[in-house]
Design an enzyme around this catalytic site. Structure first.
Site, PDB file in Angstrom:
ATOM      1  N   ASP A  20       0.916  -1.198  -0.028  1.00 49.83           N
ATOM      2  CA  ASP A  20       0.116  -0.197   0.018  1.00 49.83           C
ATOM      3  C   ASP A  20       1.044   1.205  -0.076  1.00 49.83           C
ATOM      4  O   ASP A  20       2.028   1.072   0.428  1.00 49.83           O
ATOM      5  CB  ASP A  20      -0.793   0.004   1.322  1.00 49.83           C
ATOM      6  CG  ASP A  20      -1.826   1.096   1.559  1.00 49.83           C
ATOM      7  OD1 ASP A  20      -2.260   1.668   0.494  1.00 49.83           O
ATOM      8  OD2 ASP A  20      -1.699   1.649   2.615  1.00 49.83           O
ATOM      9  N   ASP A  22      -0.055   5.215   0.863  1.00 46.67           N
ATOM     10  CA  ASP A  22      -0.296   6.149   2.003  1.00 46.67           C
ATOM     11  C   ASP A  22      -0.144   5.471   3.142  1.00 46.67           C
ATOM     12  O   ASP A  22      -0.875   4.332   3.544  1.00 46.67           O
ATOM     13  CB  ASP A  22      -1.520   6.871   1.901  1.00 46.67           C
ATOM     14  CG  ASP A  22      -1.618   7.738   0.564  1.00 46.67           C
ATOM     15  OD1 ASP A  22      -0.445   8.199   0.167  1.00 46.67           O
ATOM     16  OD2 ASP A  22      -2.645   7.638  -0.205  1.00 46.67           O
ATOM     17  N   THR A  64      -2.612   1.416  -4.739  1.00 50.01           N
ATOM     18  CA  THR A  64      -2.993   2.469  -4.221  1.00 50.01           C
ATOM     19  C   THR A  64      -4.329   2.837  -4.585  1.00 50.01           C
ATOM     20  O   THR A  64      -4.614   3.156  -5.774  1.00 50.01           O
ATOM     21  CB  THR A  64      -2.091   3.445  -4.200  1.00 50.01           C
ATOM     22  OG1 THR A  64      -2.371   4.664  -3.184  1.00 50.01           O
ATOM     23  CG2 THR A  64      -1.489   3.759  -5.422  1.00 50.01           C
ATOM     24  N   GLN A  66      -6.724   5.945  -4.717  1.00 55.29           N
ATOM     25  CA  GLN A  66      -6.452   7.323  -4.995  1.00 55.29           C
ATOM     26  C   GLN A  66      -8.029   8.130  -5.276  1.00 55.29           C
ATOM     27  O   GLN A  66      -8.079   8.667  -6.315  1.00 55.29           O
ATOM     28  CB  GLN A  66      -5.566   7.510  -5.995  1.00 55.29           C
ATOM     29  CG  GLN A  66      -4.014   7.317  -5.440  1.00 55.29           C
ATOM     30  CD  GLN A  66      -3.622   7.882  -4.189  1.00 55.29           C
ATOM     31  OE1 GLN A  66      -3.974   8.964  -3.894  1.00 55.29           O
ATOM     32  NE2 GLN A  66      -2.852   7.135  -3.228  1.00 55.29           N
TER      33      GLN A  66
HETATM   34 MG   LIG Z   1      -2.842   3.194   3.309  1.00 55.70          MG
END
Ligand SMILES: [Mg+2]
Length: 182
Positions: A20, A22, A64, A66
């Protein structure tokens, strides 16, 4: 080492690492999105961790969500600039980045916890075997994504997760050191 984490000893270059972004690679912005390179701050030890992973795993893939794009808060071009910067900062140790720009409400097959991004990676890299893959993330949806695809799961941090991971670590760097010192 518990029975659950025995997989650890089997990891070699036939394995794939799914990460992942963030909260794992860069600092998460709470109630917001990383919309520019200025807002993209690597977490301490991540560069070193990726260096270690590169010698352990055959493939390293970033997956990810977004949603900021779906909300119109940033563009795909903003995201590309951030990812180009991230790849360079991490010495091009990452093989590919997949992202899901869709809104939660869309329940798009690409958005975690759905496993579209894992399937896309397997289509692009036929050597990826989910039974020999690990998903590292900091949210329940990351753990659900990994579990659904049949991967091992590693949870970063100490927040609550509704899908139990195979293993907990404090940081990506800690996970890398455990692999290095096994
Ligand atoms: Mg995360």
């Amino acid at each position: 080492m518990s029975e659950k984490t025995l997989f650890f000893n089997h990891i070699n270059t036939s394995w794939t690492l799914f990460l992942d972004r963030d909260g794992v690679i860069n600092q998460r912005i709470y109630d917001g999105y990383v919309r520019s390179i200025e807002e993209f701050v690597l977490i301490a030890g991540v560069k070193e961790a990726l260096g270690i992973f590169r010698s352990v795993f055959g493939r390293i893939i970033v997956v990810t969500n977004q949603q900021g794009i779906g909300k119109g808060l940033m563009t795909e071009s903003d995201l590309k600039s951030i990812h180009d910067y991230m790849l360079k900062e991490l010495n091009y140790t990452i093989d590919r980045i997949y992202y899901a720009p869709y809104l939660v409400a869309d329940n798009h097959p690409f958005r975690k916890p759905n496993i579209g991004m894992a399937e896309a990676a397997q289509k692009d890299f036929s050597d990826i075997d989910f039974q020999k893959s690990i998903m590292v993330g900091d949210s329940s949806s990351d753990m659900a994504f990994g579990r659904k695809a049949g991967m091992k799961t590693v949870f970063v941090g100490n927040e609550e997760t509704h899908t139990q991971p195979d293993m907990y670590v404090n940081s990506l760097y800690e996970f890398a050191c455990m692999l290095k010192n096994r």
